[in-house]
Write an enzyme that holds these catalytic residues in place. Sequence first.
Site, PDB file in Angstrom:
ATOM      1  N   ASP A   1      -7.295  -1.156  -0.293  1.00 39.69           N
ATOM      2  CA  ASP A   1      -7.539  -2.134  -1.367  1.00 39.69           C
ATOM      3  C   ASP A   1      -8.080  -3.458  -0.837  1.00 39.69           C
ATOM      4  OD1 ASP A   1      -6.997  -0.871  -3.711  1.00 39.69           O
ATOM      5  OD2 ASP A   1      -4.906  -1.532  -3.836  1.00 39.69           O
TER       6      ASP A   1
ATOM      7  N   LYS B   1      -5.238  -8.027  -8.689  1.00 43.24           N
ATOM      8  CA  LYS B   1      -6.308  -7.021  -8.775  1.00 43.24           C
ATOM      9  C   LYS B   1      -5.918  -5.996  -9.820  1.00 43.24           C
ATOM     10  CE  LYS B   1      -5.495  -3.372  -7.291  1.00 43.24           C
ATOM     11  NZ  LYS B   1      -5.088  -2.029  -6.809  1.00 43.24           N
TER      12      LYS B   1
HETATM   13  O1  C5P Z   1      -4.623   1.834   2.656  1.00 43.68           O
HETATM   14  P1  C5P Z   1      -3.282   1.499   2.101  1.00 43.68           P
HETATM   15  O2  C5P Z   1      -2.302   1.109   3.169  1.00 43.68           O
HETATM   16  O3  C5P Z   1      -3.321   0.541   0.972  1.00 43.68           O
HETATM   17  O4  C5P Z   1      -2.757   2.850   1.464  1.00 43.68           O
HETATM   18  C1  C5P Z   1      -1.400   3.143   1.311  1.00 43.68           C
HETATM   19  C2  C5P Z   1      -1.216   4.643   1.194  1.00 43.68           C
HETATM   20  O5  C5P Z   1      -1.792   5.112  -0.032  1.00 43.68           O
HETATM   21  C3  C5P Z   1      -1.885   5.461   2.268  1.00 43.68           C
HETATM   22  O6  C5P Z   1      -1.057   5.632   3.376  1.00 43.68           O
HETATM   23  C4  C5P Z   1      -2.147   6.770   1.560  1.00 43.68           C
HETATM   24  O7  C5P Z   1      -0.965   7.540   1.515  1.00 43.68           O
HETATM   25  C5  C5P Z   1      -2.441   6.341   0.143  1.00 43.68           C
HETATM   26  N1  C5P Z   1      -3.883   6.199  -0.140  1.00 43.68           N
HETATM   27  C6  C5P Z   1      -4.680   7.321  -0.221  1.00 43.68           C
HETATM   28  N2  C5P Z   1      -6.008   7.189  -0.494  1.00 43.68           N
HETATM   29  C7  C5P Z   1      -6.557   5.978  -0.698  1.00 43.68           C
HETATM   30  C8  C5P Z   1      -5.776   4.814  -0.635  1.00 43.68           C
HETATM   31  C9  C5P Z   1      -4.422   4.953  -0.348  1.00 43.68           C
HETATM   32  O8  C5P Z   1      -4.210   8.441  -0.049  1.00 43.68           O
HETATM   33  N3  C5P Z   1      -7.864   5.882  -0.977  1.00 43.68           N
END
Ligand code: C5P
Length: 276
Positions: A129, A19
């Site tokens: 994601d 991606k």
């Molecule tokens: O959702 P995911 O586990 O991929 O995200 C990892 C970390 O990235 C989250 O815990 C957060 O700290 C940050 N994040 C965020 N805002 C988003 C996506 C991710 O703050 N839209």
Amino acid sequence: MPATDPRLPDTIRCFAPAKINLTLHVTGQRADGYHLLDSLVMFADVGDQLHLTPGPRLALQVTGPFAAGVPTDERNLVWQAAELAGWRGRIDLEKHLPHGGGIGGGSADAGAVLRALNWSQSAVSLGADVPVCHYGQAAWMSGIGDQVTPAANVPAFHAVLVNPRRPVGTPAVFERLARKDNAPMQPAPQGSEATDWIAWLRAQRNDLGAAAQAVAPVIAEVLKALDQTEAVLLTRMSGSGATCFGLYPTEAAAQAAARVLSDTHPDWWSVATVLR
Ligand code: C5P
């Protein structure tokens, strides 16, 4: 056929493409800490391979050049994706993509599993994601990643992906973000002319760039090396890094750039690809 061969008649094969965030604007932050994003996402023709063989219980085996350090239990997003879809069996995951690299990692794998299992409901509970990786085609991504709209008129781009083999943790990058209220993307071209899209892309950003470079200074070196390749049209970091990409006018130019980068930086992962 040996007993360990996953390719039984009812085995489903699926592909988890890398991606790439061609743009990634951070436009705000929710009360729960998650950031609001505005991003154009495309997918490469390089990625991980998965084989799903139905069986009585979930099991996961990870092989391939980037298998080291990948969990083989419920911590792995493919495991969580299978559970979300109510599927059981054996998952053979061949890791060809660097993980912790801003190009999908476990989210790409989870998205591929959900596509293969014809899951049609939201998967944002697995990670921000995952919804766009579940869709798996060029898309506009917004909200915290939960809103995905097809980007049908974006042309395909010849590209080179470069990862310095330095994993970058996404939370660490978001924590170092100085500004969280940046402008969203400008209106995108209406047509499919590559030159219009390149001009538009140059005027957009990845707002995580500076914070990611503070975490992993090698990202600046990767961008510089890409900037120095012949015929490069645009260079940028994807996601929270450290993978960066360059866009090129032709397949030959992308292949030549990937060869030069592999020669000059044999310790980096450099591949030519097409983004669609
Ligand atoms: O959702 P995911 O586990 O991929 O995200 C990892 C970390 O990235 C989250 O815990 C957060 O700290 C940050 N994040 C965020 N805002 C988003 C996506 C991710 O703050 N839209």
